[in-house]
Design a protein around this motif. Structure first.
Motif, PDB file in Angstrom:
ATOM      1  N   THR A 167       1.136  15.291   1.034  1.00 16.85           N
ATOM      2  CA  THR A 167       1.779  15.778  -0.189  1.00 16.85           C
ATOM      3  C   THR A 167       3.105  15.062  -0.465  1.00 16.85           C
ATOM      4  N   PHE A 168       3.580  14.295   0.510  1.00 14.43           N
ATOM      5  CA  PHE A 168       4.819  13.520   0.348  1.00 14.43           C
ATOM      6  C   PHE A 168       4.511  12.103   0.782  1.00 14.43           C
ATOM      7  N   LEU A 169       4.574  11.174  -0.187  1.00 13.61           N
ATOM      8  CA  LEU A 169       4.144   9.800   0.038  1.00 13.61           C
ATOM      9  C   LEU A 169       5.253   8.818  -0.338  1.00 13.61           C
ATOM     10  N   GLY A 170       5.025   7.569   0.008  1.00 12.96           N
ATOM     11  CA  GLY A 170       5.974   6.527  -0.360  1.00 12.96           C
ATOM     12  C   GLY A 170       5.255   5.273  -0.836  1.00 12.96           C
ATOM     13  N   MET A 171       5.913   4.523  -1.691  1.00 15.49           N
ATOM     14  CA  MET A 171       5.403   3.212  -2.096  1.00 15.49           C
ATOM     15  C   MET A 171       6.588   2.363  -2.536  1.00 15.49           C
TER      16      MET A 171
ATOM     17  N   ASP B  12       0.820  -1.205   0.000  1.00 19.97           N
ATOM     18  CA  ASP B  12       0.000   0.000   0.000  1.00 19.97           C
ATOM     19  C   ASP B  12       0.858   1.261   0.000  1.00 19.97           C
ATOM     20  N   ILE B  13       0.195   2.381  -0.255  1.00 21.79           N
ATOM     21  CA  ILE B  13       0.845   3.692  -0.176  1.00 21.79           C
ATOM     22  C   ILE B  13       1.146   4.011   1.288  1.00 21.79           C
ATOM     23  N   GLU B  14       2.330   4.532   1.532  1.00 18.51           N
ATOM     24  CA  GLU B  14       2.727   4.944   2.883  1.00 18.51           C
ATOM     25  C   GLU B  14       2.668   6.479   2.967  1.00 18.51           C
ATOM     26  N   GLN B  15       1.907   7.003   3.937  1.00 19.09           N
ATOM     27  CA  GLN B  15       1.822   8.447   4.119  1.00 19.09           C
ATOM     28  C   GLN B  15       3.008   8.915   4.962  1.00 19.09           C
ATOM     29  N   LEU B  16       3.849   9.732   4.364  1.00 21.80           N
ATOM     30  CA  LEU B  16       5.090  10.165   5.005  1.00 21.80           C
ATOM     31  C   LEU B  16       5.032  11.611   5.487  1.00 21.80           C
ATOM     32  N   SER B  17       3.883  12.261   5.276  1.00 24.17           N
ATOM     33  CA  SER B  17       3.761  13.650   5.726  1.00 24.17           C
ATOM     34  C   SER B  17       2.358  13.890   6.263  1.00 24.17           C
ATOM     35  N   ARG B  18       2.209  14.948   7.036  1.00 25.86           N
ATOM     36  CA  ARG B  18       0.933  15.215   7.697  1.00 25.86           C
ATOM     37  C   ARG B  18      -0.206  15.428   6.702  1.00 25.86           C
ATOM     38  N   ASN B  19       0.029  16.221   5.658  1.00 22.93           N
ATOM     39  CA  ASN B  19      -1.039  16.593   4.737  1.00 22.93           C
ATOM     40  C   ASN B  19      -1.096  15.731   3.485  1.00 22.93           C
TER      41      ASN B  19
ATOM     42  N   VAL C 297      -3.305   7.791  -7.190  1.00 18.82           N
ATOM     43  CA  VAL C 297      -3.048   7.904  -5.765  1.00 18.82           C
ATOM     44  C   VAL C 297      -3.871   9.066  -5.208  1.00 18.82           C
ATOM     45  N   PRO C 298      -4.641   8.872  -4.147  1.00 18.20           N
ATOM     46  CA  PRO C 298      -5.408   9.980  -3.571  1.00 18.20           C
ATOM     47  C   PRO C 298      -4.521  11.182  -3.291  1.00 18.20           C
ATOM     48  N   GLY C 299      -5.007  12.336  -3.675  1.00 18.27           N
ATOM     49  CA  GLY C 299      -4.246  13.564  -3.522  1.00 18.27           C
ATOM     50  C   GLY C 299      -3.610  14.023  -4.812  1.00 18.27           C
ATOM     51  N   SER C 300      -3.563  13.136  -5.826  1.00 22.85           N
ATOM     52  CA  SER C 300      -2.983  13.532  -7.107  1.00 22.85           C
ATOM     53  C   SER C 300      -4.046  14.207  -7.973  1.00 22.85           C
ATOM     54  N   THR C 301      -3.633  14.716  -9.111  1.00 21.85           N
ATOM     55  CA  THR C 301      -4.493  15.520  -9.978  1.00 21.85           C
ATOM     56  C   THR C 301      -5.709  14.726 -10.449  1.00 21.85           C
ATOM     57  N   GLU C 302      -6.861  15.372 -10.394  1.00 21.45           N
ATOM     58  CA  GLU C 302      -8.081  14.779 -10.918  1.00 21.45           C
ATOM     59  C   GLU C 302      -8.355  15.355 -12.303  1.00 21.45           C
TER      60      GLU C 302
ATOM     61  N   GLY D 155       7.761  10.548  -3.110  1.00 25.87           N
ATOM     62  CA  GLY D 155       7.454  11.731  -3.903  1.00 25.87           C
ATOM     63  C   GLY D 155       6.031  12.194  -3.677  1.00 25.87           C
ATOM     64  N   SER D 156       5.599  13.120  -4.512  1.00 27.01           N
ATOM     65  CA  SER D 156       4.252  13.669  -4.409  1.00 27.01           C
ATOM     66  C   SER D 156       3.242  12.672  -4.952  1.00 27.01           C
ATOM     67  N   PRO D 157       1.952  12.849  -4.660  1.00 30.16           N
ATOM     68  CA  PRO D 157       0.930  11.960  -5.209  1.00 30.16           C
ATOM     69  C   PRO D 157       0.965  11.869  -6.731  1.00 30.16           C
ATOM     70  N   ASP D 158       1.198  13.008  -7.409  1.00 29.54           N
ATOM     71  CA  ASP D 158       1.248  12.978  -8.877  1.00 29.54           C
ATOM     72  C   ASP D 158       2.425  12.151  -9.387  1.00 29.54           C
ATOM     73  N   ILE D 159       3.561  12.235  -8.709  1.00 30.58           N
ATOM     74  CA  ILE D 159       4.739  11.458  -9.111  1.00 30.58           C
ATOM     75  C   ILE D 159       4.469   9.962  -8.939  1.00 30.58           C
ATOM     76  N   LEU D 160       3.890   9.580  -7.802  1.00 24.25           N
ATOM     77  CA  LEU D 160       3.598   8.167  -7.569  1.00 24.25           C
ATOM     78  C   LEU D 160       2.557   7.642  -8.551  1.00 24.25           C
ATOM     79  N   THR D 161       1.581   8.482  -8.885  1.00 23.38           N
ATOM     80  CA  THR D 161       0.576   8.086  -9.868  1.00 23.38           C
ATOM     81  C   THR D 161       1.221   7.837 -11.231  1.00 23.38           C
ATOM     82  N   ALA D 162       2.115   8.727 -11.628  1.00 22.00           N
ATOM     83  CA  ALA D 162       2.768   8.599 -12.928  1.00 22.00           C
ATOM     84  C   ALA D 162       3.635   7.345 -12.995  1.00 22.00           C
TER      85      ALA D 162
END
Length: 675
Positions: A139-143, A130-137, A520-525, A507-514
């Protein structure tokens, strides 16, 4: 008799054996039937051909394309298996043995083809976990992702299963996108070579995906790098020699080993002689002693029974062995054939003599030569059963594997003692336990699990459908700790990952999605041109999102749903009771009412490309909804997977929020959409 010239396939060319080729003899007659090796193979050219031609060709394909390739390969082999049967008799194998080796190998390829299509993405990057949330809001995630190694897999296989031994390694390797160099044991390499020819001549495999060494590996291991893998099956002595190669150590080359194993079968204390479980115990041991003439890495070498039942086991097993027809494996009534060679027979006799220093021979005679057929010069040997009366002080029976039809029985006092004896093998591929007691099974799993790669439990409930103590299945891991090599093969997608590199991505949600091609939730809709349910599979984009209008949930809705469904749980119907519950402020809407309303908000009712709703995953309810609250839905294309040329699976990420934009529920919806 024409002597078969067993060739190698190196850097795209067939190479005949050289002047110093090794002779290969029939296990049935002892006559020379083939020769292999002795050719001066260019190992560097083979590696470069695999790395620079085979690897890129395989990596151009995604997981699903490679899975389709494996299915086509298995189907093609299935049409040609009689040729392999005919050759395999000279290894000493019976027709039943062929079914395990050849049909089992083909079946393994089919399983990996299926798992590749069903459990891996329709792409070239595998997302692990699963995606790992690495920041409070957020915007910085891990997988974690897995990508194919960019080297070559060197498969060094044993003599006992010249087809299955190759295919069980080859299937996950090719599915991962890694080319292979296969090196079979010389004694049975003529069967492997025939199988490789069938695969290469089919044109199904891309150029460079498969090469073959018939004979020695030369300086191949000295040339491997960090992107390469060695997967070995054979003796512990050979594994130790290969594993300690200075170049392998220097470059941290992945080394997977499956080696000697003193597997045990344990008769549970709840099983009495004369019961169906007792008969099953005898049947399993008998089968493992005679299948492939006991030349199986998973064969039962140690029989562990309650002390009070040891004599019953000896008598029952001896009677069954006495009825076993042994001889020319081409004869229909023969149940056990020969060992693979005279050298192997001699090795088994020497190991059996060692076991005999601690145990008494209670069945069998190494000098008995009464076999079916004219096989006096063959590598035939009658089964031998030993009884070790002092298993606690014995050392040889727990450390010496006679790789043939040899097994030793010993008694135990209680379950802890049985576990102690099983673990004296210092690491085994498998231990079986015949018991109907869940308590016995749990105690065995806790006590013996750390020493075994697989624990096989069987009883009257499962015996009709069970696959047997000695049958490694592609769905399950095959390997074991300690003496068994510390390696692991197969196990479905787990086996594929042995030939891939796991990489942490941040990276950011958009980076992980790409990178993952998975929203990834939080990335561009993305706003689509029309309702997403009106467009075909190929017209939908990852991240495409539909936002619905809100809907109010009323008390009348809650009561009507409760009476209509029969779900009158107090939290929906009794205000005072609901308030006493720490999770609810008052009467609340049913979770499934919210899902139903959600579908009503986002579904396009008219006939269109959405063919079916096939389920939902990962449903969570985060916040209760009271009468008077409103809810709205966000529906996003999370991932797409082709299933056939006519339709594909769309995975939608669905969130329900209330009037305060608080998350109420979240899940993933699966639909099949026309292609």
């Amino acid at each position: 008799m024409t002597i078969m010239k067993i060739a190698s396939f190196a850097a795209g060319q067939w190479v005949a054996p050289g002047p110093n080729a090794r002779p290969i003899h029939s296990a049935i007659s002892g006559a020379q039937i083939a020769e292999a090796g002795g050719a001066a193979l260019d190992m560097q050219a083979m590696l470069e051909f695999g790395r620079n031609v085979g690897g890129p060709n395989l990596r151009k394909m995604g997981f699903h394309d490679r899975a389709k390739m494996l299915k086509a390969l298995a189907m093609h082999l299935g049409k040609r298996k009689q040729e392999l049967y005919d050759l395999s008799f000279d290894t000493g194998a019976t027709q039943s043995d062929h079914m395990i080796d050849i049909d089992g190998g083909i079946g393994t390829v089919f399983v990996f083809a299926s798992k590749g299509r069903r459990e891996m993405p329709d792409g070239d990057i595998y997302i692990d976990g699963d995606i790992e949330q690495l920041s409070r809001n957020g915007t910085f995630l891990g997988m974690h992702i897995a990508t194919p190694l960019q080297g070559v897999a060197v498969h060094i296989n044993a003599f006992n299963f010249p087809v299955w031994g190759m295919l069980e390694k080859l299937a996950p390797t090719l599915l991962a996108g890694v080319p292979a160099i296969v090196k079979p044991a010389t004694a049975s390499c003529y069967v492997t070579e025939a199988c490789v020819r069938i695969m290469l001549e089919s044109g199904i495999l891309p150029e460079g995906a498969l090469q073959l060494i018939s004979g020695g590996t030369g300086d191949l291991l000295d040339r491997l790098g960090a992107q390469d893998v060695v997967s070995f099956t054979g003796s512990a002595q050979t594994a130790s020699m290969l594993r300690s190669n200075p170049n392998i150590l220097k470059n941290s080359v992945r080394f997977v080993a499956e080696q000697d194993s003193l597997n045990a079968s344990i008769l549970g204390p709840d099983v009495e002689p004369g019961s169906s479980e007792f008969d099953l115990f005898i049947k399993e041991i008998h089968r493992e002693m005679i299948t492939k003439a006991g030349q199986k890495c998973t064969a039962i070498r140690r029989i562990i029974a309650p002390e009070t039942h040891v004599q019953n086991v000896i008598e029952a097993l001896s009677a069954r062995l006495e009825k076993t027809v042994i001889g020319d494996p081409r004869a229909e009534d023969v149940r056990m054939g020969a060992l693979v060679s005279a050298g192997q027979k001699q090795d088994v006799l020497e190991k059996a003599a060692l076991i005999g220093t601690e145990s008494a021979l209670v069945y069998g005679d190494p000098d008995d030569s009464s076999f079916t057929g004219e096989v006096d010069a063959g590598a035939f040997l009658k089964p031998m059963l030993f009884h070790c009366q002092s298993p606690d002080s014995a050392t040889v029976v727990h450390s010496t594997e006679a790789f043939g039809p040899v097994s030793t029985i010993m008694g135990y006092r209680d379950i802890p003692h049985a576990i102690e004896l099983a673990n004296k093998g210092e690491g085994s591929l498998v231990a079986s336990v015949i018991t109907a007691s869940g308590d016995v099974a749990r105690e065995m799993a806790l006590g013996a699990g750390a020493f075994h790669g697989r624990l096989y439990f069987n009883n009257a409930t499962s015996m009709k459908e069970s696959t047997g103590h000695g049958s490694p299945l592609p769905h399950m891991v095959h390997g074991g700790p300690g003496r068994a090599g510390g390696g692991e093969e197969m196990g479905g997608v787990r086996g594929v990952l042995h030939y891939m590199q796991r990489t942490a991505i941040q990276g950011s949600p958009d980076i992980l999605t790409a990178i993952g091609n998975r929203w990834v939730p939080g990335s561009t809709e993305i706003e689509g041109p029309s309702h997403p349910f009106t467009r075909k599979f190929g017209e939908l984009s990852i991240g495409e999102t539909l936002h619905t209008k809100p809907r109010e949930v009323t008390l009348e809705d809650i009561e009507q749903f409760a009476h209509f469904t029969g779900d009158t749980f107090y939290a929906h119907m009794d205000s005072d009771a609901a308030k006493r519950n720490p999770f609810f402020p008052d009467r609340v809407a049913h979770g499934y009412l919210l899902l139903s309303f959600a579908a009503g908000l986002f579904v396009e009712p008219n006939e269109g490309p959405v063919l079916a709703n096939t389920g939902l995953d990962n449903l969570r309810f985060m916040k209760p909804v009271e009468a008077g609250d409103s809810m709205k839905v966000r529906l996003t294309v999370k991932a797409k997977t082709r299933r056939t040329d006519e339709y594909g699976e769309v995975r939608w990420h669905v969130t329900l929020t209330n009037q305060n934009d608080e998350l109420v529920a979240e899940y993933e919806l699966l639909t099949m959409n026309a292609y």
